[in-house]
Design a protein around this motif. Structure first.
Motif, short mmCIF file in Angstrom:
data_model
loop_
_atom_site.label_atom_id
_atom_site.label_comp_id
_atom_site.label_asym_id
_atom_site.label_seq_id
_atom_site.Cartn_x
_atom_site.Cartn_y
_atom_site.Cartn_z
N ARG A 40 36.40 2.65 32.81
CA ARG A 40 35.19 1.91 32.74
C ARG A 40 33.87 2.39 32.94
NH1 ARG A 40 37.77 -0.42 38.12
NH2 ARG A 40 38.24 1.70 38.28
N TYR A 41 33.84 3.72 33.19
CA TYR A 41 32.59 4.53 33.70
C TYR A 41 32.01 5.32 32.54
CZ TYR A 41 34.16 3.23 38.33
OH TYR A 41 34.74 2.63 39.53
N GLY A 66 31.23 5.83 27.81
CA GLY A 66 31.11 5.47 26.56
C GLY A 66 30.79 3.98 26.73
N ASN A 67 31.64 2.98 26.14
CA ASN A 67 31.02 1.67 26.18
C ASN A 67 31.91 0.97 26.99
OD1 ASN A 67 33.18 1.85 24.41
ND2 ASN A 67 32.11 0.53 22.79
N GLY A 68 32.41 1.76 27.82
CA GLY A 68 33.45 1.03 28.87
C GLY A 68 32.86 0.18 30.06
N GLY A 69 33.39 -0.66 30.51
CA GLY A 69 32.55 -1.59 31.74
C GLY A 69 33.43 -2.67 32.28
N VAL A 70 32.48 -3.20 33.13
CA VAL A 70 33.04 -4.44 33.81
C VAL A 70 32.58 -5.51 33.41
CG1 VAL A 70 33.93 -5.01 36.00
CG2 VAL A 70 34.07 -2.77 35.47
N SER A 112 37.04 -2.19 28.57
CA SER A 112 36.33 -3.19 29.36
C SER A 112 37.22 -3.68 30.27
CB SER A 112 35.71 -4.27 28.52
OG SER A 112 36.66 -4.75 27.44
N PHE A 113 36.73 -4.12 31.40
CA PHE A 113 37.65 -4.65 32.57
C PHE A 113 37.06 -6.15 32.93
CE2 PHE A 113 40.38 -4.08 36.31
CZ PHE A 113 39.81 -4.98 37.32
N PHE A 170 25.69 0.50 34.45
CA PHE A 170 27.02 -0.01 34.58
C PHE A 170 27.07 -1.15 33.47
CE2 PHE A 170 31.17 -0.26 35.57
CZ PHE A 170 31.41 -0.28 36.70
N ASN A 171 27.90 -0.87 32.48
CA ASN A 171 27.97 -1.95 31.41
C ASN A 171 28.55 -3.17 31.95
OD1 ASN A 171 27.29 -1.00 28.95
ND2 ASN A 171 29.06 0.08 28.44
N CYS A 204 30.34 -6.26 30.54
CA CYS A 204 31.09 -6.65 29.04
C CYS A 204 30.97 -8.25 29.02
CB CYS A 204 32.51 -6.20 29.23
SG CYS A 204 32.51 -4.40 29.54
N ALA A 219 33.13 -9.14 26.04
CA ALA A 219 34.71 -8.90 26.15
C ALA A 219 35.21 -10.41 27.02
CB ALA A 219 34.89 -7.86 27.09
#
Lengths: 250, 92
Positions: free
Chosen positions: A137-138, A140-144, A220-221, B64-65, B67, B70
């Motif tokens: 999640r941390y 590239g384009n990973g995230g939450v 993505s989470f 912090f992305n 999403c 998503a």
């Protein structure tokens, strides 16, 4: 005339992916996660099976699982329930025993992990013949989705501390969306003794100790549960205790 | 060697080097300026590390992305899934 239906790729590689879904009170989410898994595996053409490990859910999760079995077939949906709520580690052990695939995917059944990333995990694994591929999640384009500032701060702070102390070579230590070679998962689970978040960390740390190779894929989470189950003081304390234990013993 | 032992070893080496220079333990007759520069080093290192940690965690929290797409995609697919499953005979 060209066919308008996209042809499904035929994968004759002989690889089979067993997805372990430990469930507890997931009556509503289970059909949805299974539907998504069937959709993405169907599109990708890879051979798969879904192993539902229900720990005696009082909300009737097992009954829904049986309906899904009727819809999708007993070769695709395997039910291996247990009588009471036992730990995640033992759920993996139990699931692996019944897995006929040569790869095992572990993920959460509450829709926080999206099956659309599984083909990316598989692709990554094949790229480097990795022993395990971890969703992060941390990077590239990973995230939450669904975390407030406090939760993000705790998450990044805890991860930073783990990186400094353990130098694990993986960016997301507490994530539980991963693809393992079956033999690798077996050897790791039997060596791990921690619980909860720390269990997932310990798996990565032991994997490094045993010189297993680790690949990462941004994911993505989507946290739909956070509102109900706040990350409390107890969990933070047990995380720190577990981290210190790993620091001192590995 | 466990991570703890690695850390203890590393810290011991750094402290040993610092003590040797700061207190002239090997009687090298080092210039006073060396000793004055070395003396506050451990504190400087700790403070630097503290700043680095705060900066890094702060940066990572800020970037912090979130999403959002998503979540929207998931909600849409949930509707699609429910309809399809109902058609296939699922009774909830």
């Amino acid at each position: 005339m060209a066919s308008r239906k996209a042809s499904q790729p035929k994968r004759d590689s002989g690889d089979k992916y067993s997805i372990l879904l430990p469930t507890y009170n997931e009556r509503e989410n289970l059909p949805l996660i299974v539907w998504l898994l069937v959709k993405y595996f169907g599109e990708s053409g890879y051979n798969y099976e879904i192993i539902v490990i229900d720990d005696g859910s009082p909300d009737g999760t097992l009954e829904v699982a049986e309906q899904l079995q009727n819809i999708y077939g007993e070769d695709k949906i395997l039910l291996r329930p247990r009588a009471t709520k036992l730990g995640l580690g033992t759920a993996y052990i139990h699931g692996i025993k019944h897995a006929t695939g040569n790869f095992v995917i572990i993920m959460d059944a509450d829709l926080s992990h999206h099956p659309k990333f599984i083909p990316e995990f598989i692709k990554k694994q094949k790229e480097g013949d990795y022993d395990l591929v971890s969703g992060t999640r941390y990077q590239g384009n990973g995230g939450v989705y669904g975390w407030d500032l406090r939760r993000k701060l705790i998450s990044r702070g805890a991860n930073f501390l783990s990186q400094v102390l353990l130098r694990p070579g993986a960016s997301d230590l507490t994530g539980s969306f991963r693809l393992y070679k079956k033999a690798v998962l077996e050897s790791l689970v039997e060596r791990c003794v921690s619980k909860g978040y720390v269990f997932q960390m310990e798996m990565i740390v032991r994997a490094r100790q045993l010189n297993y190779t680790i690949g990462e894929v941004p994911i993505s989470f989507v946290d739909r549960v956070y509102g109900e189950s706040k990350l409390g003081g107890n969990e933070i304390v047990s995380f720190v205790k577990g981290l210190i234990t790993l620091f001192a013993t590995t | 060697m466990t991570k703890l032992l690695e850390w203890l070893l590393g810290v011991s080496l750094v402290l040993a080097a610092w003590a040797v220079v700061s207190f002239d333990l090997l009687e090298q007759r080092l210039p006073q300026s060396y000793r004055e520069a070395a003396w506050p080093m451990p504190l400087y290192l700790l403070v630097s590390f503290g700043c680095y940690s705060l900066g890094t965690v702060g940066y990572r929290v800020a970037t912090f992305n979130d999403c959002d797409e998503a979540s929207a995609e998931l909600l849409g697919q949930i509707q699609e899934a429910k309809q399809d499953l109902r058609k296939k005979g699922l009774k909830i």
